[in-house]
Design a protein around this motif. Structure first.
Motif, PDB file in Angstrom:
ATOM      1  N   SER A  53       0.831  -1.203   0.000  1.00 16.36           N
ATOM      2  CA  SER A  53       0.000   0.000   0.000  1.00 16.36           C
ATOM      3  C   SER A  53       0.868   1.257   0.000  1.00 16.36           C
ATOM      4  O   SER A  53       0.415   2.320  -0.439  1.00 16.36           O
ATOM      5  N   GLY A  54       2.105   1.126   0.452  1.00 10.85           N
ATOM      6  CA  GLY A  54       3.019   2.258   0.474  1.00 10.85           C
ATOM      7  C   GLY A  54       3.767   2.484  -0.818  1.00 10.85           C
ATOM      8  O   GLY A  54       4.506   3.461  -0.945  1.00 10.85           O
ATOM      9  N   GLY A  55       3.583   1.552  -1.754  1.00 14.35           N
ATOM     10  CA  GLY A  55       4.196   1.741  -3.059  1.00 14.35           C
ATOM     11  C   GLY A  55       5.449   0.930  -3.321  1.00 14.35           C
ATOM     12  O   GLY A  55       6.017   1.010  -4.413  1.00 14.35           O
ATOM     13  N   ASP A  56       5.890   0.153  -2.348  1.00 10.16           N
ATOM     14  CA  ASP A  56       7.043  -0.715  -2.598  1.00 10.16           C
ATOM     15  C   ASP A  56       6.628  -1.836  -3.549  1.00 10.16           C
ATOM     16  O   ASP A  56       5.548  -2.411  -3.410  1.00 10.16           O
ATOM     17  N   THR A  57       7.497  -2.140  -4.498  1.00 10.52           N
ATOM     18  CA  THR A  57       7.187  -3.174  -5.481  1.00 10.52           C
ATOM     19  C   THR A  57       8.262  -4.248  -5.499  1.00 10.52           C
ATOM     20  O   THR A  57       9.404  -4.027  -5.094  1.00 10.52           O
ATOM     21  N   ASN A  58       7.868  -5.413  -5.999  1.00 13.25           N
ATOM     22  CA  ASN A  58       8.766  -6.558  -6.098  1.00 13.25           C
ATOM     23  C   ASN A  58       8.409  -7.300  -7.370  1.00 13.25           C
ATOM     24  O   ASN A  58       7.227  -7.460  -7.695  1.00 13.25           O
ATOM     25  N   TYR A  59       9.439  -7.748  -8.114  1.00 19.78           N
ATOM     26  CA  TYR A  59       9.213  -8.426  -9.381  1.00 19.78           C
ATOM     27  C   TYR A  59      10.003  -9.722  -9.459  1.00 19.78           C
ATOM     28  O   TYR A  59      11.117  -9.825  -8.933  1.00 19.78           O
ATOM     29  N   ALA A  60       9.446 -10.691 -10.140  1.00 17.54           N
ATOM     30  CA  ALA A  60      10.202 -11.879 -10.489  1.00 17.54           C
ATOM     31  C   ALA A  60      11.309 -11.474 -11.456  1.00 17.54           C
ATOM     32  O   ALA A  60      11.129 -10.577 -12.293  1.00 17.54           O
ATOM     33  N   ASP A  61      12.450 -12.129 -11.342  1.00 20.53           N
ATOM     34  CA  ASP A  61      13.584 -11.788 -12.214  1.00 20.53           C
ATOM     35  C   ASP A  61      13.202 -11.904 -13.689  1.00 20.53           C
ATOM     36  O   ASP A  61      13.677 -11.130 -14.526  1.00 20.53           O
ATOM     37  N   SER A  62      12.346 -12.847 -14.003  1.00 17.62           N
ATOM     38  CA  SER A  62      12.004 -13.121 -15.398  1.00 17.62           C
ATOM     39  C   SER A  62      11.188 -12.003 -16.052  1.00 17.62           C
ATOM     40  O   SER A  62      11.090 -11.959 -17.284  1.00 17.62           O
ATOM     41  N   VAL A  63      10.618 -11.108 -15.254  1.00 16.07           N
ATOM     42  CA  VAL A  63       9.777 -10.045 -15.826  1.00 16.07           C
ATOM     43  C   VAL A  63      10.344  -8.651 -15.576  1.00 16.07           C
ATOM     44  O   VAL A  63       9.776  -7.662 -16.055  1.00 16.07           O
ATOM     45  N   LYS A  64      11.417  -8.549 -14.817  1.00 13.17           N
ATOM     46  CA  LYS A  64      11.991  -7.229 -14.521  1.00 13.17           C
ATOM     47  C   LYS A  64      12.349  -6.496 -15.810  1.00 13.17           C
ATOM     48  O   LYS A  64      12.948  -7.059 -16.718  1.00 13.17           O
ATOM     49  N   GLY A  65      11.964  -5.231 -15.859  1.00  7.57           N
ATOM     50  CA  GLY A  65      12.232  -4.419 -17.036  1.00  7.57           C
ATOM     51  C   GLY A  65      11.185  -4.537 -18.120  1.00  7.57           C
ATOM     52  O   GLY A  65      11.194  -3.752 -19.076  1.00  7.57           O
ATOM     53  N   ARG A  66      10.290  -5.500 -18.003  1.00  8.55           N
ATOM     54  CA  ARG A  66       9.233  -5.700 -19.010  1.00  8.55           C
ATOM     55  C   ARG A  66       7.838  -5.456 -18.438  1.00  8.55           C
ATOM     56  O   ARG A  66       6.959  -4.960 -19.131  1.00  8.55           O
ATOM     57  N   PHE A  67       7.628  -5.818 -17.179  1.00  6.94           N
ATOM     58  CA  PHE A  67       6.317  -5.700 -16.544  1.00  6.94           C
ATOM     59  C   PHE A  67       6.359  -4.587 -15.493  1.00  6.94           C
ATOM     60  O   PHE A  67       7.383  -4.382 -14.831  1.00  6.94           O
ATOM     61  N   THR A  68       5.241  -3.899 -15.325  1.00  8.10           N
ATOM     62  CA  THR A  68       5.123  -2.873 -14.306  1.00  8.10           C
ATOM     63  C   THR A  68       3.812  -3.046 -13.550  1.00  8.10           C
ATOM     64  O   THR A  68       2.739  -3.105 -14.171  1.00  8.10           O
ATOM     65  N   ILE A  69       3.912  -3.129 -12.226  1.00 14.93           N
ATOM     66  CA  ILE A  69       2.721  -3.222 -11.398  1.00 14.93           C
ATOM     67  C   ILE A  69       2.401  -1.833 -10.847  1.00 14.93           C
ATOM     68  O   ILE A  69       3.298  -1.059 -10.521  1.00 14.93           O
ATOM     69  N   SER A  70       1.115  -1.533 -10.778  1.00 10.47           N
ATOM     70  CA  SER A  70       0.692  -0.254 -10.212  1.00 10.47           C
ATOM     71  C   SER A  70      -0.642  -0.448  -9.504  1.00 10.47           C
ATOM     72  O   SER A  70      -1.368  -1.399  -9.782  1.00 10.47           O
ATOM     73  N   ARG A  71      -0.945   0.479  -8.616  1.00  8.92           N
ATOM     74  CA  ARG A  71      -2.179   0.400  -7.842  1.00  8.92           C
ATOM     75  C   ARG A  71      -2.928   1.723  -7.877  1.00  8.92           C
ATOM     76  O   ARG A  71      -2.327   2.783  -7.978  1.00  8.92           O
ATOM     77  N   ASN A  72      -4.243   1.608  -7.776  1.00 11.93           N
ATOM     78  CA  ASN A  72      -5.109   2.751  -7.527  1.00 11.93           C
ATOM     79  C   ASN A  72      -5.817   2.438  -6.215  1.00 11.93           C
ATOM     80  O   ASN A  72      -6.829   1.728  -6.193  1.00 11.93           O
ATOM     81  N   ASN A  73      -5.274   2.927  -5.126  1.00 17.80           N
ATOM     82  CA  ASN A  73      -5.805   2.558  -3.807  1.00 17.80           C
ATOM     83  C   ASN A  73      -7.225   3.083  -3.601  1.00 17.80           C
ATOM     84  O   ASN A  73      -8.038   2.446  -2.929  1.00 17.80           O
ATOM     85  N   ALA A  74      -7.532   4.229  -4.174  1.00 16.14           N
ATOM     86  CA  ALA A  74      -8.866   4.803  -4.011  1.00 16.14           C
ATOM     87  C   ALA A  74      -9.941   3.934  -4.668  1.00 16.14           C
ATOM     88  O   ALA A  74     -11.098   3.927  -4.239  1.00 16.14           O
ATOM     89  N   ARG A  75      -9.544   3.200  -5.699  1.00 19.05           N
ATOM     90  CA  ARG A  75     -10.499   2.365  -6.437  1.00 19.05           C
ATOM     91  C   ARG A  75     -10.315   0.879  -6.147  1.00 19.05           C
ATOM     92  O   ARG A  75     -10.962   0.049  -6.775  1.00 19.05           O
ATOM     93  N   ASN A  76      -9.408   0.561  -5.213  1.00 18.53           N
ATOM     94  CA  ASN A  76      -9.142  -0.848  -4.850  1.00 18.53           C
ATOM     95  C   ASN A  76      -8.739  -1.659  -6.075  1.00 18.53           C
ATOM     96  O   ASN A  76      -9.223  -2.782  -6.284  1.00 18.53           O
ATOM     97  N   MET A  77      -7.860  -1.095  -6.868  1.00 20.70           N
ATOM     98  CA  MET A  77      -7.451  -1.760  -8.097  1.00 20.70           C
ATOM     99  C   MET A  77      -5.939  -1.924  -8.162  1.00 20.70           C
ATOM    100  O   MET A  77      -5.182  -1.139  -7.599  1.00 20.70           O
ATOM    101  N   VAL A  78      -5.543  -2.961  -8.888  1.00 21.05           N
ATOM    102  CA  VAL A  78      -4.136  -3.192  -9.195  1.00 21.05           C
ATOM    103  C   VAL A  78      -4.049  -3.527 -10.675  1.00 21.05           C
ATOM    104  O   VAL A  78      -4.953  -4.152 -11.234  1.00 21.05           O
ATOM    105  N   TYR A  79      -2.954  -3.097 -11.283  1.00 29.33           N
ATOM    106  CA  TYR A  79      -2.752  -3.290 -12.714  1.00 29.33           C
ATOM    107  C   TYR A  79      -1.411  -3.980 -12.952  1.00 29.33           C
ATOM    108  O   TYR A  79      -0.498  -3.875 -12.136  1.00 29.33           O
ATOM    109  N   LEU A  80      -1.311  -4.628 -14.099  1.00 30.99           N
ATOM    110  CA  LEU A  80      -0.037  -5.186 -14.525  1.00 30.99           C
ATOM    111  C   LEU A  80       0.141  -4.857 -16.000  1.00 30.99           C
ATOM    112  O   LEU A  80      -0.551  -5.421 -16.849  1.00 30.99           O
ATOM    113  N   GLN A  81       1.034  -3.933 -16.268  1.00 30.65           N
ATOM    114  CA  GLN A  81       1.385  -3.598 -17.646  1.00 30.65           C
ATOM    115  C   GLN A  81       2.470  -4.544 -18.097  1.00 30.65           C
ATOM    116  O   GLN A  81       3.546  -4.594 -17.489  1.00 30.65           O
TER     117      GLN A  81
END
Length: 122
Positions: A53-81
Motif C-alpha cells: 500500500s506504500g508503493g514498494d514493489t517486487n518483481y520476479a527476475d524473469s519479468v523485470k524491465g518488461r512488466f510494471t505493477i501499479s495500484r489505484n488505492n482509491a479504487r481498490n485496483m491493481v494493474y499489470l502492464q
C-alpha cells in the motif's frame, strides 16, 4: 466477503503488450499487499509482481524491465502492464490481495481472483 475480479487477458504475438486489471470489492477497510501470480500448464503458481500500500514493489527476475505493477488505492485496483511479451509468459494470471475487511467483525484475509488467461504466440 471480498471478491477479486481480473480482466485484460487475451492472445498476443511475441513482442506485444497487454494490461491486466484487478478490482477488489466488498466492505474493505484497507488493502495491504496486492500482487499478480501466474501458473503455466504443468508448472507451479509463481509470483510475478507485488506492491504494498506504500508503493514498494517486487518483481520476479524473469519479468523485470518488461512488466510494471501499479495500484489505484482509491479504487481498490491493481494493474499489470506487460510489455515485450514472450511465449514463456503464457499462463493464467491471478490477482491476489491481503485485505482488512468487515464480515460480521473486522478481519484480515488473503484473497484470490479466478484468473485471466494470457497467451503469447511466437
Amino acid at each position: 466477503q471480498v471478491q477479486l475480479v481480473e480482466s485484460g487477458g487475451g492472445l498476443v504475438q511475441a513482442g506485444g503488450s497487454l494490461k491486466l486489471s484487478c478490482v477488489a470489492s466488498g466492505v474493505i477497510f484497507r488493502i495491504n499487499a496486492m500482487g499478480w501470480y501466474r501458473q503455466a500448464p504443468g508448472k507451479e503458481r509463481e509470483l510475478v509482481a507485488s506492491a504494498t500500500s506504500g508503493g514498494d514493489t517486487n518483481y520476479a527476475d524473469s519479468v523485470k524491465g518488461r512488466f510494471t505493477i501499479s495500484r489505484n488505492n482509491a479504487r481498490n485496483m491493481v494493474y499489470l502492464q506487460m510489455n515485450s511479451l514472450k511465449p514463456e509468459d503464457t499462463a493464467v494470471y491471478y490477482c491476489n490481495a491481503e485485505v482488512d475487511y468487515l464480515y460480521e467483525t473486522s478481519r484480515t484475509g488473503d484473497f484470490w481472483g479466478k484468473g485471466t488467461l494470457v497467451s503469447v504466440s511466437s
